[in-house]
Each structure stands twice: as structure tokens, then as C-alpha cells.
Write an enzyme that holds these catalytic residues in place. Sequence first.
Site, PDB file in Angstrom:
ATOM      1  N   ARG A  17       2.556 -21.068   3.531  1.00 24.61           N
ATOM      2  CA  ARG A  17       1.496 -21.552   2.642  1.00 24.61           C
ATOM      3  C   ARG A  17       1.920 -21.441   1.181  1.00 24.61           C
ATOM      4  O   ARG A  17       2.814 -20.681   0.819  1.00 24.61           O
ATOM      5  CB  ARG A  17       0.196 -20.786   2.850  1.00 24.61           C
ATOM      6  CG  ARG A  17       0.247 -19.290   2.493  1.00 24.61           C
ATOM      7  CD  ARG A  17      -0.284 -18.951   1.112  1.00 24.61           C
ATOM      8  NE  ARG A  17      -0.050 -17.535   0.774  1.00 24.61           N
ATOM      9  CZ  ARG A  17       0.993 -17.104   0.110  1.00 24.61           C
ATOM     10  NH1 ARG A  17       1.931 -17.935  -0.278  1.00 24.61           N
ATOM     11  NH2 ARG A  17       1.147 -15.817  -0.178  1.00 24.61           N
ATOM     12  N   GLU A  75      -5.386 -15.540  -6.922  1.00 18.58           N
ATOM     13  CA  GLU A  75      -4.342 -14.586  -6.546  1.00 18.58           C
ATOM     14  C   GLU A  75      -4.844 -13.156  -6.688  1.00 18.58           C
ATOM     15  O   GLU A  75      -5.465 -12.808  -7.709  1.00 18.58           O
ATOM     16  CB  GLU A  75      -3.118 -14.814  -7.440  1.00 18.58           C
ATOM     17  CG  GLU A  75      -1.811 -14.668  -6.733  1.00 18.58           C
ATOM     18  CD  GLU A  75      -1.615 -15.720  -5.627  1.00 18.58           C
ATOM     19  OE1 GLU A  75      -1.892 -15.402  -4.454  1.00 18.58           O
ATOM     20  OE2 GLU A  75      -1.193 -16.835  -5.955  1.00 18.58           O
ATOM     21  N   HIS A  76      -4.581 -12.368  -5.665  1.00 20.04           N
ATOM     22  CA  HIS A  76      -5.040 -10.977  -5.593  1.00 20.04           C
ATOM     23  C   HIS A  76      -6.570 -10.897  -5.638  1.00 20.04           C
ATOM     24  O   HIS A  76      -7.138  -9.934  -6.145  1.00 20.04           O
ATOM     25  CB  HIS A  76      -4.382 -10.134  -6.702  1.00 20.04           C
ATOM     26  CG  HIS A  76      -2.913  -9.936  -6.450  1.00 20.04           C
ATOM     27  ND1 HIS A  76      -2.445  -8.999  -5.569  1.00 20.04           N
ATOM     28  CD2 HIS A  76      -1.832 -10.596  -6.918  1.00 20.04           C
ATOM     29  CE1 HIS A  76      -1.112  -9.078  -5.525  1.00 20.04           C
ATOM     30  NE2 HIS A  76      -0.716 -10.040  -6.325  1.00 20.04           N
ATOM     31  N   ASP A 100      -8.213 -11.983  -2.595  1.00 16.67           N
ATOM     32  CA  ASP A 100      -8.688 -11.954  -1.193  1.00 16.67           C
ATOM     33  C   ASP A 100      -9.160 -10.565  -0.783  1.00 16.67           C
ATOM     34  O   ASP A 100     -10.210 -10.417  -0.161  1.00 16.67           O
ATOM     35  CB  ASP A 100      -7.672 -12.558  -0.197  1.00 16.67           C
ATOM     36  CG  ASP A 100      -6.310 -11.888  -0.131  1.00 16.67           C
ATOM     37  OD1 ASP A 100      -6.024 -11.017  -0.980  1.00 16.67           O
ATOM     38  OD2 ASP A 100      -5.522 -12.243   0.782  1.00 16.67           O
ATOM     39  N   GLY A 126      11.263 -14.227   1.912  1.00 15.25           N
ATOM     40  CA  GLY A 126      11.177 -13.595   0.589  1.00 15.25           C
ATOM     41  C   GLY A 126      10.827 -14.580  -0.513  1.00 15.25           C
ATOM     42  O   GLY A 126      10.961 -14.279  -1.687  1.00 15.25           O
ATOM     43  N   GLY A 140       7.816 -15.758  -1.072  1.00 14.71           N
ATOM     44  CA  GLY A 140       6.393 -15.665  -1.425  1.00 14.71           C
ATOM     45  C   GLY A 140       5.592 -16.810  -0.823  1.00 14.71           C
ATOM     46  O   GLY A 140       4.542 -17.187  -1.336  1.00 14.71           O
ATOM     47  N   SER A 165       6.289 -16.352   4.920  1.00 13.05           N
ATOM     48  CA  SER A 165       7.120 -16.507   6.113  1.00 13.05           C
ATOM     49  C   SER A 165       6.643 -15.549   7.198  1.00 13.05           C
ATOM     50  O   SER A 165       6.722 -15.857   8.386  1.00 13.05           O
ATOM     51  CB  SER A 165       8.587 -16.251   5.776  1.00 13.05           C
ATOM     52  OG  SER A 165       8.730 -14.994   5.160  1.00 13.05           O
ATOM     53  N   ASP A 201      -3.233 -15.480   3.876  1.00 16.37           N
ATOM     54  CA  ASP A 201      -2.052 -16.135   4.449  1.00 16.37           C
ATOM     55  C   ASP A 201      -2.270 -16.524   5.911  1.00 16.37           C
ATOM     56  O   ASP A 201      -1.965 -17.643   6.327  1.00 16.37           O
ATOM     57  CB  ASP A 201      -0.826 -15.204   4.351  1.00 16.37           C
ATOM     58  CG  ASP A 201      -0.632 -14.674   2.945  1.00 16.37           C
ATOM     59  OD1 ASP A 201      -1.213 -15.254   2.009  1.00 16.37           O
ATOM     60  OD2 ASP A 201       0.084 -13.663   2.777  1.00 16.37           O
ATOM     61  N   TYR A 240       1.972  -3.493  -4.342  1.00  9.70           N
ATOM     62  CA  TYR A 240       0.810  -4.211  -3.804  1.00  9.70           C
ATOM     63  C   TYR A 240      -0.305  -3.215  -3.455  1.00  9.70           C
ATOM     64  O   TYR A 240      -1.456  -3.373  -3.871  1.00  9.70           O
ATOM     65  CB  TYR A 240       1.241  -5.014  -2.576  1.00  9.70           C
ATOM     66  CG  TYR A 240       0.182  -5.915  -1.995  1.00  9.70           C
ATOM     67  CD1 TYR A 240       0.017  -7.207  -2.453  1.00  9.70           C
ATOM     68  CD2 TYR A 240      -0.661  -5.471  -0.973  1.00  9.70           C
ATOM     69  CE1 TYR A 240      -0.957  -8.050  -1.918  1.00  9.70           C
ATOM     70  CE2 TYR A 240      -1.625  -6.297  -0.428  1.00  9.70           C
ATOM     71  CZ  TYR A 240      -1.760  -7.594  -0.901  1.00  9.70           C
ATOM     72  OH  TYR A 240      -2.726  -8.421  -0.363  1.00  9.70           O
TER      73      TYR A 240
HETATM   74  C1  GLA Z   1       0.102 -11.616  -0.447  1.00 10.76           C
HETATM   75  C2  GLA Z   1      -0.929 -11.142   0.573  1.00 10.76           C
HETATM   76  C3  GLA Z   1      -2.216 -11.943   0.455  1.00 10.76           C
HETATM   77  C4  GLA Z   1      -2.727 -11.967  -0.993  1.00 10.76           C
HETATM   78  C5  GLA Z   1      -1.594 -12.344  -1.948  1.00 10.76           C
HETATM   79  C6  GLA Z   1      -2.005 -12.222  -3.398  1.00 10.76           C
HETATM   80  O1  GLA Z   1       0.482 -12.927  -0.150  1.00 10.76           O
HETATM   81  O2  GLA Z   1      -0.406 -11.276   1.875  1.00 10.76           O
HETATM   82  O3  GLA Z   1      -3.190 -11.420   1.316  1.00 10.76           O
HETATM   83  O4  GLA Z   1      -3.305 -10.742  -1.329  1.00 10.76           O
HETATM   84  O5  GLA Z   1      -0.445 -11.547  -1.759  1.00 10.76           O
HETATM   85  O6  GLA Z   1      -3.005 -13.147  -3.694  1.00 10.76           O
END
Ligand code: GLA
Length: 383
Positions: free
Chosen positions: A24, A30-31, A33, A120, A122, A125, A170, A220
Site C-alpha cells: 500500500r 500518518e501515525h 491509525d 524496507g 515503507g 511488504s 496496512d 515507533y
Molecule cells: C506503519 C504501521 C501503520 C501506521 C503507519 C504510520 O506503516 O504499520 O499501522 O501506523 O506506520 O501511519
Amino acid sequence: MLKIPEFEKIYGRPPRWIVAAPGRVNIIGEHTDYNGGFVLPMAIERYAVMAADLSQVSAPRIFIHDSHVGDTAQIDISKPVVKGNPRWSNYVRGVIAGFLDRGVKIPPLDVSLVSTVPLGGGLSSSAALEVSAATLLEAVTGTKIDPVEKALLCQEAEHEFAGVPCGIMDQFVSVMGQKNHLLLLDCRSRQTELVPMNDPSVALLVINTNVKHELSGGEYAHRRAQCETATKILGVPSLRDATAAELECARSKMDLPVFRRARHVIGEIERTLDAAAGIRNANGRSVGQLMYASHYSLRDDYEVSCEALDAVVEISQSIGIEGGVYGCRMTGGGFGGSCVALVRTDAADAITVKMAAGYKTKTGIEAAIFSSRPAAGATVIKG
Ligand code: GLA
């Protein structure tokens, strides 16, 4: 780009099942979810594909040959499945464990795997691998799992077997993505809305910096913990429930980094809803501006960007709207990985050339750049 694994070459007979699950790219959100907010990802035309047949030996094991890295894994299914080697097999082990926990009986299998989702990069995968495994086990065992539960089972695999406390984005989009649509996901209610994106005059470019992103590094989990600290101080169930004004009032009660993390999340949730509206109204300029704002907030307040990602965004800005770039931002967890840019389709090739050259000059690294339409989620190709 869908590659079918070489099952017959390895096992000497054709596969009975073939399944695929996509990676995806997240357009914005971003950050958010794991803070009960909104995200706006889409599935990309890059897939983890598995081909399989029942094993011809009776030993209770799943044998997987990964033709991409030329590696194999053997998973014993006669007892509770545990973590093991090689490392990538843990995503599959976690999914098998999830099925066994739900009482599903799994037969011994021969599997061959190939993934075109860059590792890797982002671009999820790992979620693609988990969802591919879950789709295969559904097909093999005839057990259809509700899509939400399937995504949650795969998320659990990532938590328990890969040690990454990820959110739900994801796995949800890898399961539920639809061709020509973005997925607006409310991560609190888990409700989804498909946002059509079929205007042929705009395209999305994925710019993989080739600086590996690694989520299990602790940063994270640290960001997640800081968000939890902010929610406690604000006295709300999640940052979704707080406003920018409420956060401002509580500023003196929290450390500056905690305040800034919360400021990113609260602003990003609003930007995500605005961007979904911008996509619906075919307003590329407004979506592009929101993407830049998201990047700066991730860079300055959330502190998950890096030099390579910033370089891509700077080059996008210098090409500008005159050159056909509406907006650009880092995508995914951060600390390397990819950027996503919203561009004019007729300028996409010229932008790719400028971007590749500019990035090489700035960083000395070759980027991998590709365009993808929003793709369909996990599918059974055969079986
Ligand atoms: C990674 C995590 C997701 C999300 C993103 C940041 O991809 O797997 O759940 O938190 O980072 O948006």
C-alpha cells in the site's frame, strides 16, 4: 506488476491455489491509525503472491520457498506455532498461529512465494505477506473470514510475531482495497468508505528513497507511548477526541515532545478528512498543499522523517506546480522508505527523470520511482 511464483519448477507439479495481496501507499493520515483517527491509503500494483498445493509427504509442516530471495522456511504445524527463522517467515507463522487459534485445521502444504513489494520501502511488504498467507489459508481450508477479522488477525501476527505494535491501516487496505479507489478508514469505528480516484489527468508517483525503513527499532513504539501520555494528560480516550484548542490549553502540563506529537496527530486527522474531500472534488491543488503540510508536521513535530525523505520533498517543491507536482510527502512509518507525490499525468515522465537526477545529486543514492493506480485488495487467482 504481478509475478507468479515458480511453483512447478520447484515442486515438479502445478499449484492448486494461487493468491495475491498488495502492498500500500498512504496518501495522507500518518501515525493517526493507532490514535483512533482517519487514514487514506490505497493498495498498489505490487503484490506478495503465493502458489500452493497439498504436500505429498504426510509430515505436518508447511514448506515455503521464497523465489525472490532464494530462501526456504519450514513451519511445524503439529504443535503451537512459534517464532523462528528465517525472519520473514514470522509474518506467515503469525498468520498460521491465528488460524490455528481459531480452531481451523490446516493441512501440510508446499508453498512458493514471490513478492514485488519492495522490502524496507515503507510500502507494507509485511502486511502484503500476512494478508497473502491469510488468503491462501482461507482458500485451502475453505474457511471464509470476515474482512475486518482477517485484517485484525494479520495485525495480531505483526504484533506477536514481528514485535511491531502497528495500527490497522496496512492490513485493512491490503484486504479491502478496491481498484480506482482510495480507502478512507475510520480507525476508531473501523468503518471504511471508498473514495473514487479515477481522474486520468492526475497520477501518483511512489519514490522509494532506497534508505531502508525499519519499524522494530523502537522509535515507533516510543511515538505510540508519547501519544498515550498525551491522551492521559488531556483526559480523552484517544487523540481523535481532542481539539487543537484543548491541546493548546494543556500545553504547560506536558513535555514539549509530547505536545508536538499530539499536535501532529490532531492536525493530521483534520488534514486527512480535508484531503478526502479534495479528492472527491478533483481538487489536486488543495490535496497537494495538505500533503506538504503533512510532511512538515511529520518532519518537525512527529520527527519521523529523514534526510532522504526531506530531499525528495524539497525536489518536488522545486519542480513545483508549474512542473506538474501538486504535492509530496513521506508515506508510512518513516525513518526511510518512500514518498508519495500527486502529479499531473502528462508531466509524470518528466517529473520522474528530474526527481531521479535531483535525488542522486543530493544524496548519492539511486531512487526507485514508479507510478501506480489504486489496485484491488487480496484476491484468489486460482483455486
Ligand atoms: C506503519 C504501521 C501503520 C501506521 C503507519 C504510520 O506503516 O504499520 O499501522 O501506523 O506506520 O501511519
